[in-house]
Design an enzyme around this catalytic site. Structure first.
Site, short mmCIF file in Angstrom:
data_model
loop_
_atom_site.label_atom_id
_atom_site.label_comp_id
_atom_site.label_asym_id
_atom_site.label_seq_id
_atom_site.Cartn_x
_atom_site.Cartn_y
_atom_site.Cartn_z
CG ASP A 208 -0.09 -0.06 2.52
OD1 ASP A 208 0.36 1.00 2.99
OD2 ASP A 208 0.12 -1.18 3.05
CG ASP A 210 1.79 4.93 5.73
OD1 ASP A 210 1.46 3.93 6.38
OD2 ASP A 210 2.16 5.98 6.26
#
Length: 288
Positions: A208, A210
């Site tokens: 991802d 973040d």
């Protein structure tokens, strides 16, 4: 002594076709039980050991992973080269979900974990300016490229305590430091591996962005798991390639990993605590 490759990671990493003489082994340590039993076997002629970092079924939080027991157990089993496979968030646009990053530096922001094997009566300070074995990291980079995944060689890993994900302010702060990825399990694992004189490398799998990325929703578990599952096959392929790249006798690491304790112990021999010496001799017997 031939090399023995250890791998600490998730369940998808150890489910490898062709692992012979596979056996789950219980290992007791002075620091308690490891995260789980350790799967040992032989892959393409090279001895292997696999440890689920959070335990099968993911029962340990990042803070409760028994890091000292895990590293101790790997060392006494005969592991010489230890590879960590970890899910991380990206702090840079160029490090996209699905990419692999071969870590070379850390920023340790953890605070609730035991970070050393040393203690009163046996005090030591290992060098840690370069926390990753460059020889093992290069082998991991080669193995990662062979899977066809996008590989970034070199990256700074911020180790946060968790288990919550970052606030937006924290994520922006870490980006301002020039860090590349963020995770919850990189420390103190790397520090303990250095104290145990193991060659250690970390393959970080980006799941991802973040929460800093304007086009990316806040991180949630479902998102992390979905990308991790997609990466699992490539992680297995990477690990399966390591015996070919690392096969042969274990020689002195050119980076000095196997001699990290040469000048580390500060306590005068006459003041050694006998109980501490007995506890640590299985992994530090070379200098004790």
């Amino acid at each position: 002594m031939d090399k023995m490759i250890g791998v600490i990671g998730g369940s998808g990493v150890y489910e490898i076709d062709g692992l012979e003489q596979a056996e789950w082994t219980e290992v007791e340590t002075p620091f308690g039980a490891p995260s789980d039993q350790i799967l040992t076997g032989v892959l393409n002629g090279t001895r292997m050991a696999f440890l689920p970092r959070h335990g099968r079924g993911h029962v340990h939080t990042p803070s409760t992973v028994p890091y000292r027991a895990n590293i101790f157990a790997m060392k006494v089993l005969g592991v010489t080269d230890l590879v960590a496979v970890s899910a991380v968030g990206s702090l840079k646009e160029a490090y996209a979900p699905g990419d692999f990053v071969i870590i070379d530096q850390y920023i340790d922001r953890t605070f609730a974990r035991e970070k050393t094997f040393f203690g009163p009566g046996l005090v030591g300070h290992v060098p840690f300016a370069h926390p990753i074995c460059p020889v093992l990291a290069e082998a991991c980079a080669q193995a990662a490229r062979m899977t066809g995944v996008t590989v970034h060689q070199g990256g700074t890993y911020v180790a946060m305590e968790g288990p919550q994900f970052s606030t937006l302010a924290e994520s922006r702060l870490y980006r301002s430091w020039g860090a590349d990825v963020i995770g919850m399990t990189g420390m103190p694992e790397a520090k303990l591996a250095r104290e145990a004189e193991l060659c250690y490398a970390c393959v970080a799998m980006v799941t991802d962005y973040d929460c800093w990325h304007p086009g990316h929703d806040a991180v949630d578990v479902a998102q992390v798991v979905a990308v991790a599952v997609k990466n699992a096959g490539k992680a297995r392929s990477l690990v399966a390639s390591l015996p070919e790249l690392l096969a042969g006798p274990k020689t002195d690491c050119t980076a000095g990993c196997g001699h990290a304790l040469d000048s580390a112990i500060m306590t005068a021999p006459a003041k050694y605590d006998a109980e501490m010496v007995a506890k640590l001799k299985p992994i530090m017997g070379r200098v004790l």
